[in-house]
Motif scaffolding. Structure first.
Motif, PDB file in Angstrom:
ATOM      1  N   LYS A   1       0.731  -0.915  -0.020  1.00  0.00           N
ATOM      2  CA  LYS A   1      -0.159  -0.390  -0.070  1.00  0.00           C
ATOM      3  C   LYS A   1       0.627   1.170  -0.402  1.00  0.00           C
ATOM      4  O   LYS A   1       0.744   2.016  -0.872  1.00  0.00           O
ATOM      5  CB  LYS A   1      -0.714   0.291   1.757  1.00  0.00           C
ATOM      6  CG  LYS A   1      -1.591   1.194   1.238  1.00  0.00           C
ATOM      7  CD  LYS A   1      -3.200   0.940   2.076  1.00  0.00           C
ATOM      8  CE  LYS A   1      -4.269   1.888   1.883  1.00  0.00           C
ATOM      9  NZ  LYS A   1      -5.067   2.329   0.473  1.00  0.00           N
ATOM     10  N   ASP A   2       1.465   1.465   0.683  1.00  0.00           N
ATOM     11  CA  ASP A   2       2.974   2.806   0.765  1.00  0.00           C
ATOM     12  C   ASP A   2       3.542   2.370  -0.414  1.00  0.00           C
ATOM     13  O   ASP A   2       4.907   3.970  -0.435  1.00  0.00           O
ATOM     14  CB  ASP A   2       3.836   2.424   1.705  1.00  0.00           C
ATOM     15  CG  ASP A   2       2.545   2.641   3.342  1.00  0.00           C
ATOM     16  OD1 ASP A   2       1.634   3.235   2.853  1.00  0.00           O
ATOM     17  OD2 ASP A   2       2.922   1.908   3.929  1.00  0.00           O
ATOM     18  N   ASN A   3       4.052   1.618  -1.294  1.00  0.00           N
ATOM     19  CA  ASN A   3       4.459   1.767  -2.639  1.00  0.00           C
ATOM     20  C   ASN A   3       3.798   2.792  -3.606  1.00  0.00           C
ATOM     21  O   ASN A   3       3.180   2.362  -4.604  1.00  0.00           O
ATOM     22  CB  ASN A   3       4.726   0.797  -3.596  1.00  0.00           C
ATOM     23  CG  ASN A   3       5.946   0.621  -3.888  1.00  0.00           C
ATOM     24  OD1 ASN A   3       6.569   1.288  -4.791  1.00  0.00           O
ATOM     25  ND2 ASN A   3       6.322  -0.971  -3.810  1.00  0.00           N
ATOM     26  N   CYS A   4       3.908   4.311  -3.184  1.00  0.00           N
ATOM     27  CA  CYS A   4       2.960   4.852  -3.988  1.00  0.00           C
ATOM     28  C   CYS A   4       3.839   5.129  -5.022  1.00  0.00           C
ATOM     29  O   CYS A   4       3.114   5.564  -6.474  1.00  0.00           O
ATOM     30  CB  CYS A   4       3.512   6.175  -3.881  1.00  0.00           C
ATOM     31  SG  CYS A   4       2.861   6.239  -1.970  1.00  0.00           S
ATOM     32  N   PRO A   5       5.303   4.615  -5.974  1.00  0.00           N
ATOM     33  CA  PRO A   5       5.201   4.950  -7.173  1.00  0.00           C
ATOM     34  C   PRO A   5       5.258   3.478  -8.603  1.00  0.00           C
ATOM     35  O   PRO A   5       4.799   3.778  -9.345  1.00  0.00           O
ATOM     36  CB  PRO A   5       6.818   4.540  -7.120  1.00  0.00           C
ATOM     37  CG  PRO A   5       7.441   5.537  -6.198  1.00  0.00           C
ATOM     38  CD  PRO A   5       6.597   5.151  -5.151  1.00  0.00           C
TER      39      PRO A   5
END
Length: 172
Positions: free
Chosen positions: A125-129
């Protein structure tokens, strides 16, 4: 950008390069691939060759080196044959932001369009790219798997995403 990259389907002869890039990915960020370096390092080349034979795995080749991978498999069983799964998407950090991930994803989606109606994936979820790349290609988040994986004392939630080829979405 022109990354001077060729995308090709990996076969049994690519097992050593595939294993090496998987181990590199697992060593640097195992939470992104839901496995561990320790587990996959023990597997022999025949196991990796079998994985390449059983799924549609694409590789990004730059300067004669495998610098990225993405896998696609049709889900098993009659009720699931309309669904595919994107897995193992990885681009080496040294060649990120050159458009290689977009090339790999586009090539996987081209394969998938001829085989399934929808493609599903999960991404930390926090892997924005990565999420931004998937969303720009038409994927939409439909849920979250809470505590999907745990490495050490850290839990990782995963966004569940889907693209439906039968729906025409207006994406930029």
């Amino acid at each position: 950008m022109n990354p001077e990259v060729n995308i090709k389907r990996l076969g049994r002869d690519d097992a050593a390069a595939f294993k090496a890039i998987r181990l590199e990915a697992l060593k640097s960020a195992p939470e992104l691939l839901r496995s561990t370096f320790e587990l996959e390092d023990k597997l022999d080349l025949d196991w990796f060759a079998g994985r390449l034979a059983d799924a549609h795995v694409l590789g990004a080749i730059r300067n004669n080196q495998l610098v990225g991978t993405a896998g696609f498999a049709v889900q098993q069983g009659q009720p699931n044959l309309h669904k595919g799964r994107l897995w193992g998407m990885f681009v080496q950090p040294k060649v990120r932001n050159l458009g290689i991930g977009r090339l790999l994803l586009g090539a996987i989606l081209d394969v998938a369009r001829g085989s399934v109606e929808i493609v599903q994936l999960s991404v930390v979820k926090d892997n924005c790219p990565a999420k931004k790349l998937y969303e720009s290609s038409g994927f939409r988040e439909f849920g979250v798997e809470y505590k999907a994986s745990k490495y050490g004392n850290t839990y990782y939630d995963e966004a569940l995403m889907v693209i439906d080829f039968s729906c025409r979405l207006d994406v930029a």
